[in-house]
Design an enzyme around this catalytic site. Structure first.
Site, short mmCIF file in Angstrom:
data_model
loop_
_atom_site.label_atom_id
_atom_site.label_comp_id
_atom_site.label_asym_id
_atom_site.label_seq_id
_atom_site.Cartn_x
_atom_site.Cartn_y
_atom_site.Cartn_z
N GLU A 74 0.88 -1.16 0.00
CA GLU A 74 0.00 0.00 0.00
C GLU A 74 0.92 1.22 0.00
OE1 GLU A 74 -4.15 0.76 2.01
OE2 GLU A 74 -2.55 1.34 3.40
N ASP B 177 -3.35 11.16 8.19
CA ASP B 177 -2.02 10.78 8.65
C ASP B 177 -1.63 11.48 9.94
OD1 ASP B 177 -1.63 9.09 6.50
OD2 ASP B 177 -0.87 10.70 5.23
#
Length: 269
Positions: A49, A60
């Site tokens: 990924e 994130d």
């Protein structure tokens, strides 16, 4: 069959789960990033990924934000990332490759141009983190036109209607988020209802389920498989290894090799 479909069928036959590492491409630079990918695959990664560096990543946490900044500071763009993917695909024709990125990176060149490029370089699946499944139709159509599988996140608070929609639309794999919040290797808690979510997804004939967010130890991989997932994704823990070894590529690759082999071993019963 797609590469992801083939992977999960092969793993099921061996009674194994999938271990899928996440890294930001071109972190800390192009050549080192490619060696990182080689190390991940050599030590047992079942699929990849990959993220593209972006200045405002939504999901994130600080570790992956710093990886984005390192790649951007090095001058690496979407073009460099696609160049890297083509290089990976040339060396590893069978490995499934998924992208995890923000909608801006898809919209800016236009969806059609982006997904065409994905197809040309060997990407199998794309997960757009900030596009909820309820608003996904135009993305899935653009992806499908170029033979790219669309992956969706199943959040811990998903209701039955959302679960059924995710199961209907997601291809390749389903990304089950362990908990609310942003990515982090430190926060290893997971929502208490994951087993119910997994059961509901399976009843709805969802694509294989990979659990992500906070996966940093082999015990967590085993736990995900016991809950009924088909594998686990680990990102922040891997990017942290990169971050703390920026001064020594030898040490970086050695630590990564150990981490991935231990995490992959946990997928074997």
């Amino acid at each position: 069959m797609s590469r992801f479909d083939t992977l999960f069928a092969n793993l099921k036959a061996k009674n194994e789960g999938a271990f899928v590492p996440f890294v930001t491409l071109c972190d800390p630079d192009f050549d080192c990033s490619f060696e990182i990918i080689e190390t991940l695959i050599a030590n047992g990664a079942d699929a990849l990924e990959l993220g593209f560096p972006f200045s405002d990543p939504l999901l994130d946490g600080p570790v992956i934000q710093a990886a984005n900044k390192r790649a951007l500071d090095g001058g690496y763009s979407t073009d460099a990332c696609f160049e890297m993917i083509a290089k990976i695909r040339s060396k590893y024709p069978e490995i499934p490759i998924g992208l995890l990125l923000c909608a801006n990176l898809v919209f800016v060149p236009t969806q059609d141009v982006f997904f065409k490029r994905c197809a040309e370089t060997g990407v199998d699946a794309v997960l757009i983190a900030d596009v909820p499944v309820l608003a996904a139709e135009e993305f899935t159509q653009a992806a499908k036109k170029h033979g790219i599988q669309s992956v969706f996140i199943c959040p811990p608070n998903a209701d039955q209607a959302t679960i059924e929609r995710i199961a209907r639309l997601t291809e390749g794999y389903t990304y089950l988020v362990s908990r609310a919040g942003v990515t982090s290797a430190e926060n290893q808690a997971h929502a208490k209802n994951l087993d119910n979510l997994i059961e509901s997804l399976k009843r709805s004939n969802s694509a294989p389920i990979l659990q992500g967010f906070g996966i940093a130890k082999p015990e967590q991989v085993k736990e995900a498989l016991v809950l009924g997932c088909d594998g686990a994704i680990s990102g922040s823990a891997i990017v942290k290894i990169i971050e703390r070894n920026l001064d020594s590529q030898t040490q970086l690759l050695s630590e990564l090799a150990k981490f991935v082999s231990v995490m992959k071993a946990a997928t074997k019963s």
